[in-house]
Scaffold this motif. Structure first.
Motif, mmCIF file in Angstrom:
data_model
loop_
_atom_site.group_PDB
_atom_site.id
_atom_site.type_symbol
_atom_site.label_atom_id
_atom_site.label_comp_id
_atom_site.label_asym_id
_atom_site.label_seq_id
_atom_site.Cartn_x
_atom_site.Cartn_y
_atom_site.Cartn_z
ATOM 1 N N ALA A 121 0.828 -1.203 0.000
ATOM 2 C CA ALA A 121 0.000 0.000 0.000
ATOM 3 C C ALA A 121 0.865 1.256 0.000
ATOM 4 N N ASP A 122 1.992 1.218 0.728
ATOM 5 C CA ASP A 122 2.901 2.370 0.746
ATOM 6 C C ASP A 122 3.528 2.608 -0.620
ATOM 7 N N ASP A 123 3.761 1.538 -1.387
ATOM 8 C CA ASP A 123 4.265 1.711 -2.756
ATOM 9 C C ASP A 123 3.346 2.626 -3.553
ATOM 10 N N PHE A 124 2.056 2.369 -3.462
ATOM 11 C CA PHE A 124 1.099 3.195 -4.196
ATOM 12 C C PHE A 124 1.061 4.624 -3.647
ATOM 13 N N LYS A 125 1.115 4.766 -2.329
ATOM 14 C CA LYS A 125 1.107 6.113 -1.744
ATOM 15 C C LYS A 125 2.323 6.914 -2.201
ATOM 16 N N ASN A 126 3.486 6.272 -2.241
ATOM 17 C CA ASN A 126 4.700 6.963 -2.676
ATOM 18 C C ASN A 126 4.618 7.375 -4.144
ATOM 19 N N VAL A 127 4.030 6.513 -4.972
ATOM 20 C CA VAL A 127 3.911 6.827 -6.396
ATOM 21 C C VAL A 127 2.926 7.971 -6.624
ATOM 22 N N PHE A 128 1.859 8.019 -5.821
ATOM 23 C CA PHE A 128 0.835 9.043 -6.018
ATOM 24 C C PHE A 128 1.128 10.339 -5.253
ATOM 25 N N ASN A 129 2.035 10.277 -4.250
ATOM 26 C CA ASN A 129 2.275 11.470 -3.426
ATOM 27 C C ASN A 129 3.751 11.835 -3.280
ATOM 28 N N GLY A 130 4.666 11.034 -3.798
ATOM 29 C CA GLY A 130 6.088 11.293 -3.607
ATOM 30 C C GLY A 130 6.606 12.412 -4.491
ATOM 31 N N GLU A 131 7.948 12.498 -4.558
ATOM 32 C CA GLU A 131 8.587 13.551 -5.330
ATOM 33 C C GLU A 131 8.294 13.409 -6.818
ATOM 34 N N ASN A 132 8.469 12.199 -7.325
ATOM 35 C CA ASN A 132 8.227 11.949 -8.756
ATOM 36 C C ASN A 132 6.825 11.362 -8.942
ATOM 37 N N CYS A 133 5.838 12.019 -8.354
ATOM 38 C CA CYS A 133 4.492 11.446 -8.273
ATOM 39 C C CYS A 133 3.768 11.501 -9.615
ATOM 40 N N VAL A 134 2.780 10.634 -9.743
ATOM 41 C CA VAL A 134 1.905 10.600 -10.928
ATOM 42 C C VAL A 134 0.462 10.618 -10.436
ATOM 43 N N ASP A 135 -0.451 10.879 -11.374
ATOM 44 C CA ASP A 135 -1.874 10.931 -11.024
ATOM 45 C C ASP A 135 -2.538 9.560 -11.114
ATOM 46 N N ILE A 136 -2.181 8.798 -12.132
ATOM 47 C CA ILE A 136 -2.760 7.462 -12.315
ATOM 48 C C ILE A 136 -1.698 6.526 -12.865
ATOM 49 N N LEU A 137 -2.000 5.232 -12.838
ATOM 50 C CA LEU A 137 -1.101 4.208 -13.373
ATOM 51 C C LEU A 137 -1.782 3.487 -14.530
ATOM 52 N N LEU A 138 -0.996 3.116 -15.528
ATOM 53 C CA LEU A 138 -1.488 2.346 -16.673
ATOM 54 C C LEU A 138 -0.784 0.998 -16.687
ATOM 55 N N THR A 139 -1.565 -0.085 -16.588
ATOM 56 C CA THR A 139 -1.004 -1.443 -16.577
ATOM 57 C C THR A 139 -1.903 -2.369 -17.385
ATOM 58 N N PRO A 140 -1.412 -3.565 -17.711
ATOM 59 C CA PRO A 140 -2.321 -4.583 -18.273
ATOM 60 C C PRO A 140 -3.323 -5.034 -17.205
ATOM 61 N N THR A 141 -4.432 -5.604 -17.646
ATOM 62 C CA THR A 141 -5.396 -6.204 -16.717
ATOM 63 C C THR A 141 -5.075 -7.679 -16.516
ATOM 64 N N THR A 142 -4.874 -8.385 -17.621
ATOM 65 C CA THR A 142 -4.480 -9.803 -17.569
ATOM 66 C C THR A 142 -3.199 -9.974 -18.369
ATOM 67 N N LEU A 143 -2.532 -11.104 -18.185
ATOM 68 C CA LEU A 143 -1.252 -11.334 -18.859
ATOM 69 C C LEU A 143 -1.436 -11.864 -20.282
ATOM 70 N N CYS A 144 -2.649 -12.309 -20.627
ATOM 71 C CA CYS A 144 -2.892 -12.841 -21.963
ATOM 72 C C CYS A 144 -4.382 -12.759 -22.243
ATOM 73 N N ASP A 145 -4.781 -13.178 -23.453
ATOM 74 C CA ASP A 145 -6.203 -13.236 -23.762
ATOM 75 C C ASP A 145 -6.825 -14.483 -23.121
ATOM 76 N N ALA A 146 -8.112 -14.694 -23.344
ATOM 77 C CA ALA A 146 -8.834 -15.778 -22.673
ATOM 78 C C ALA A 146 -8.271 -17.143 -23.070
ATOM 79 N N PRO A 147 -7.814 -17.947 -22.096
ATOM 80 C CA PRO A 147 -7.287 -19.280 -22.430
ATOM 81 C C PRO A 147 -8.412 -20.275 -22.691
ATOM 82 N N LEU A 148 -8.072 -21.337 -23.385
ATOM 83 C CA LEU A 148 -9.031 -22.420 -23.614
ATOM 84 C C LEU A 148 -9.381 -23.098 -22.285
ATOM 85 N N TYR A 149 -10.605 -23.594 -22.204
ATOM 86 C CA TYR A 149 -11.082 -24.225 -20.971
ATOM 87 C C TYR A 149 -10.192 -25.398 -20.569
ATOM 88 N N GLY A 150 -9.828 -26.243 -21.546
ATOM 89 C CA GLY A 150 -9.008 -27.408 -21.243
ATOM 90 C C GLY A 150 -7.658 -27.035 -20.680
#
Length: 625
Positions: A346-375
């Motif tokens: 949680a402190d990692d996020f606080k430092n990124v949003f409030n520290g010296e080199n702060c940002v307003d939001i983060l952009l990341t992937p949601t999942t590591l790949c597309d939908a895998p097959l059921y099997g």
């Protein structure tokens, strides 16, 4: 309806509710699917488990009651993993939920993500406008990403958890799934706000979120390097870089940031999840809640048999693991240490949003790949499934911050790829406005490419949609849900698309033919230059019939070669059903050139005949002398 719908193609509804006539409200007539771990009065709420198969709540969850009070219509309870413990919606007593993307029959289909997979499929197929899910480690954003829709995980405490059957109390958040950012925002505005029945909600009044055209030049967006992890597909990396470049072109400030404890977050999440699961599942003892077996030998035997039959292997394994971590000898070693690491995350996020080199939001992937097959998915242990699918989503739950998943493009497998925006507490308005800008700039048409039509839905779904449409007509409500109408109209749209496809094929063939015609035109130009050069050369020589005949012979061969090439091109073009108005001008010009060459051939032949006649006359005159 549970038994009937469990065998349908998508298996997304567990219970269908009737639509009641209500006064016009903020979201009047909007159809909603609610995950089956939210209590609904007098409607079974099963958590997709044998333990609660016959449980009928006597009260409504706050989220559901707010939706109903604002005019929404509950169209059904949606499928999930048992007690929301999973990331694929495959561990349900009603069977797995199938993703509409890449569906090729019962033996070849892809997972919908989880654990709110039923709500995500219901929204992506157009059966309802929005879906309500729960998000403990990504259970709303994960299925939204794999199904190509928008998923919101609000700030912890912004939306009431009252009536949500708990999994992990310190991380559970009601989530929202919709087809676009605007719809998701509208639903969030209806359900957010304080609740006297939930002590964990934020006690100040909620100000409705407004979507507007914001100036991105004042927005600083961070790209955390730790989220570029092993196992991430090239499609996801390309989509991530694509949106990063897009935001940079929109003059947003892009920065590289670091969240050092991301690498341990999935292990910390697993330990804390299982500890709270062990605590929350203790209430299902066969006496007060849930299934009760017929074992009457002893109270302990009743407890054991009820929990053994009522829970599946996934739930039981988490209970066992949680109790192990909570043992006196392991409490400090595992549970307390995991709590300390959660604070650092949680402190990692606080430092990124409030520290010296702060940002307003983060952009990341949601999942590591597309939908895998059921099997492929079920071949792995539930623990490994969640560790892979929830890697990018669960840190937001441990920090309690909001996050939004939005679809970006299709992968090489023609499946949705989504990205995630995360921000500090109560930054939903900024997140959704940036998400709206990304949505509009990428011209996201993922759902339109799914081409869901009324005919392709299971017969039972067609009947239900027709029933909903009939009920709406009798309500005399001005603002009706357009889903049933749009599905009906999709037939005509599909036909128009087929016509456009045929026209595109025709244009492509015409273009290929034009290339060949242009090549023949260049050949004719070269031939004309060569003929002009031959004429000039012959004009400088004496009129020798042998030279002229040889020249005519060579010219005839070239003309014959051109005629054959021209004939082939004309035959190919004649096979296309192209109107006369589309006949290429270059083809008409070649026709004129061919006629001109034939005239030249005739002239040279006449000239050769004249020279030959003159020569024969001269020889005859000499013999007479």
């Amino acid at each position: 309806m549970k038994g009937e719908l469990s065998i349908e193609k998508t298996n997304l509804f567990l219970k269908l509710d009737q639509i009641d006539k209500q006064e016009q409200q903020a979201i009047d007539g909007i159809t909603i699917a609610v995950k089956d771990n939210f209590c609904t009065k007098n409607i079974p709420t099963t958590c997709a488990s044998e333990m609660l198969k016959d449980f009928i709540p006597t009260y409504d969850a706050t989220v559901y009651s707010k939706l109903i009070n604002n005019g929404a219509c509950l169209i059904g309870k949606s499928n999930l993993d048992e007690f929301a413990m999973g990331s694929g919606t495959v561990d349900s007593i009603f069977g797995p939920t199938r993703n509409a993307w890449g569906y090729n029959g019962d033996t070849d289909w892809r997972i919908a993500g989880g654990s709110s997979g039923g709500s995500a499929v219901a929204v992506s197929t157009g059966v309802c406008v929005a879906g309500i899910g729960s998000d403990t480690g990504g259970s709303t954003r994960n299925p939204a990403a794999l199904c190509g829709v928008v998923g919101i995980k609000p700030t912890y405490g912004l939306v009431s958890r009252y009536g949500l059957i708990p999994l992990v109390n310190s991380m559970d958040v009601p989530g929202i799934i919709a087809r676009n950012v605007e719809d998701a925002t509208r639903v969030l505005n209806c359900v957010a706000g304080p609740d006297q029945l939930d002590s964990t909600t934020i006690k100040r009044d909620f100000k409705p979120i407004e979507l507007k055209d914001i100036d991105l030049s004042n927005v600083k967006i961070g790209i955390p390097s730790e989220y570029h992890c092993d196992g991430m597909s090239e499609d996801v990396i390309d989509a991530w870089k694509f949106v990063e470049d897009l935001l940079e072109k929109e003059k947003a400030i892009i920065k590289k940031v670091s969240l050092p404890y991301t690498s341990v977050s999935i292990a910390v999440y697993s330990i804390l999840n299982q500890c709270e699961v062990a605590s929350n599942m203790a209430r299902y003892d066969g006496l007060e809640f849930g299934l009760r077996t017929n074992e009457d030998y002893s109270t302990e035997e009743l407890y054991a048999s009820s929990r053994s039959q009522g829970f599946n292997n996934v739930v039981r394994s988490r209970i066992f693991a949680g109790n192990y971590f909570l043992l006196t000898r392991n409490y400090e070693k595992y549970f307390l240490k995991a709590l300390k690491l959660r604070r650092l995350i949680a402190d990692d996020f606080k430092n990124v949003f409030n520290g010296e080199n702060c940002v307003d939001i983060l952009l990341t992937p949601t999942t590591l790949c597309d939908a895998p097959l059921y099997g492929d998915f079920v071949s792995k242990h539930n623990r490994d499934q969640c560790a892979f699918q929830d890697y990018c989503t669960q840190p937001a739950n441990m920090a309690g911050i909001p996050a939004v998943s939005i679809p970006i493009r299709l992968s090489k497998n023609k499946l949705p790829i989504s990205l995630q925006l995360m921000g500090p507490n109560l930054s939903e308005e900024l997140l959704l406005n940036v998400a709206k800008r990304i949505e509009s700039n990428t011209n996201t048409e993922i759902l339109s490419k799914l081409n869901i039509s009324l005919d392709t839905l299971p017969l039972k779904c067609q009947e239900l949609i027709s029933k909903v449409a009939t009920e709406q007509v009798t309500l005399s409500v001005n603002r009706l849900d357009p889903i049933a109408i749009s599905l009906q109209q999709s037939r005509q749209i599909a036909k128009n698309l087929e016509d456009e496809y045929e026209i595109l094929k025709l244009k492509l063939k015409n273009k290929e033919l034009q290339v060949k015609i242009d090549r023949n035109q260049r050949f004719m130009d070269d031939l004309r230059k060569e003929l002009d050069s031959s004429i000039e050369s012959l004009s400088k020589q004496s009129p020798n019939p042998d030279n002229i005949e040889e020249c005519i012979k060579q010219m005839r061969q070239k003309v014959a070669s051109y005629e054959e090439s021209y004939k082939k091109a004309t035959m190919k073009f004649s096979k296309l059903s192209v109107p006369d108005s589309l006949l290429p001008k270059s083809l008409q010009a070649q026709l004129a050139t061919l006629a001109s060459l034939r005239e030249e051939e005739s002239m040279w032949k006449q000239r050769a005949d004249d020279v030959l006649f003159t020569r024969q006359a001269r020889d005859a005159f000499r013999r007479r002398k």
